[in-house]
Design a protein around this motif. Structure first.
Motif, PDB file in Angstrom:
ATOM      1  N   ALA A  52       9.408 -33.942  46.595  1.00  0.00           N
ATOM      2  CA  ALA A  52       8.240 -33.271  46.019  1.00  0.00           C
ATOM      3  C   ALA A  52       7.043 -32.540  46.481  1.00  0.00           C
ATOM      4  O   ALA A  52       7.196 -33.171  47.906  1.00  0.00           O
ATOM      5  N   TYR A  53       6.622 -31.484  46.178  1.00  0.00           N
ATOM      6  CA  TYR A  53       5.628 -30.901  46.885  1.00  0.00           C
ATOM      7  C   TYR A  53       4.412 -31.674  47.322  1.00  0.00           C
ATOM      8  O   TYR A  53       4.016 -31.508  48.667  1.00  0.00           O
ATOM      9  N   ASP A  54       4.082 -32.601  46.667  1.00  0.00           N
ATOM     10  CA  ASP A  54       2.838 -33.460  46.946  1.00  0.00           C
ATOM     11  C   ASP A  54       3.333 -34.377  48.276  1.00  0.00           C
ATOM     12  O   ASP A  54       2.515 -34.400  48.746  1.00  0.00           O
ATOM     13  N   ASP A  55       4.649 -34.920  48.306  1.00  0.00           N
ATOM     14  CA  ASP A  55       5.079 -35.497  49.729  1.00  0.00           C
ATOM     15  C   ASP A  55       4.877 -34.766  50.671  1.00  0.00           C
ATOM     16  O   ASP A  55       4.501 -35.006  51.835  1.00  0.00           O
ATOM     17  N   TYR A  56       5.335 -33.270  50.721  1.00  0.00           N
ATOM     18  CA  TYR A  56       5.308 -32.389  51.852  1.00  0.00           C
ATOM     19  C   TYR A  56       3.987 -32.169  51.977  1.00  0.00           C
ATOM     20  O   TYR A  56       3.579 -32.271  53.293  1.00  0.00           O
ATOM     21  N   PHE A  57       3.000 -31.517  50.972  1.00  0.00           N
ATOM     22  CA  PHE A  57       1.641 -31.300  51.334  1.00  0.00           C
ATOM     23  C   PHE A  57       0.983 -32.570  51.980  1.00  0.00           C
ATOM     24  O   PHE A  57      -0.079 -32.163  52.590  1.00  0.00           O
ATOM     25  N   ASN A  58       1.340 -33.441  51.483  1.00  0.00           N
ATOM     26  CA  ASN A  58       0.495 -34.839  52.422  1.00  0.00           C
ATOM     27  C   ASN A  58       0.282 -34.631  53.949  1.00  0.00           C
ATOM     28  O   ASN A  58      -0.623 -35.067  54.516  1.00  0.00           O
ATOM     29  N   LYS A  61      -0.948 -30.214  54.970  1.00  0.00           N
ATOM     30  CA  LYS A  61      -2.309 -29.791  54.965  1.00  0.00           C
ATOM     31  C   LYS A  61      -3.175 -29.870  55.962  1.00  0.00           C
ATOM     32  O   LYS A  61      -3.942 -28.997  56.239  1.00  0.00           O
TER      33      LYS A  61
END
Length: 230
Positions: A52-58, A61
């Protein structure tokens, strides 16, 4: 799970960038710029693995948090070229203002031509300035930050790839003019190409990034009021 680690996105981005630098060193083409290669590799990796993108962006960022201080550091080469700024101050100011107005007018005309909504109009309005400024401007105007970021990356990549050819096509040979044109239209990404052209071009492009960003912040609320259809 490794994708849930706070360091995952950071490690993936840095690793992809190292690969991008190696590819660019051997390929020696603007189409394979390290930043472009990095984006492609990260997107491909996430798509293939289903992460998931959210896991990557964690984790990724934190790289974005360095964008603002990195932009400020561009003042160093500008200081070295201060004599050019003093000599061509009026022309530089006019050039940056013309660049910002041209960018805003192009977005307005494109939105009118393709029937964009007001939300999409204000989302694309700050696409030609550095993301550190474009994102807050987009949020303030009620746009979609994710699309603004994408448009900003595409704009910068296009500037990096096409700037030399376009400047040659319109017969712009002055170093100051080249830097101002690149910085006011394709922000930090394009400034990489300006520095490849020379320190003077890079310094003027650095100045244009900051000045164009501030000017866009000032006129964006008024430019958003020009959306009078639909």
């Amino acid at each position: 799970m490794i994708s849930g680690s706070v360091y995952f996105g950071l490690a993936l981005t840095c690793g992809a960038y190292v690969v991008g630098c190696v590819v660019h060193r051997f390929a020696k083409t603007p189409l394979l710029n390290p930043l472009i290669v990095t984006n492609v590799l990260v997107i491909a990796f996430l798509a293939l693995t289903g992460i998931a993108y959210d896991d990557y962006f964690n984790g990724a960022k934190y790289i974005g948090d360095l964008l603002t201080p990195a932009t400020v550091c561009l003042a160093i080469p500008l200081y070295r070229q201060l004599h050019l700024l003093k000599k061509h101050a009026a022309a530089i100011c006019c050039g940056i203002a013309a660049g910002v107005l041209a960018n805003s007018l192009c977005i307005l005309l494109m939105s009118l031509l393709f029937g964009f909504s007001r939300t999409m109009y204000v989302t694309l309005l700050p696409k030609s300035i550095t993301a550190a400024i474009a994102m807050p401007v987009c949020e303030e105007l009620g746009g979609i930050p994710a699309i603004t970021m994408l448009a900003t990356v595409i704009t910068g990549a296009f500037g990096y790839i096409s700037a030399p050819a376009l400047l040659k096509l319109v017969r712009v040979g002055d170093k100051v003019a080249k830097g101002v044109a690149i910085g006011s239209s394709s922000h930090a990404f394009g400034t990489l190409k300006a520095f490849e052209m020379g320190e003077a071009e890079g310094a003027m492009s650095s100045l244009a990034i900051a000045a164009a960003g501030l000017l866009t912040v000032a006129i964006a609320p008024f430019a958003s009021l020009l959306f009078f259809w639909q």
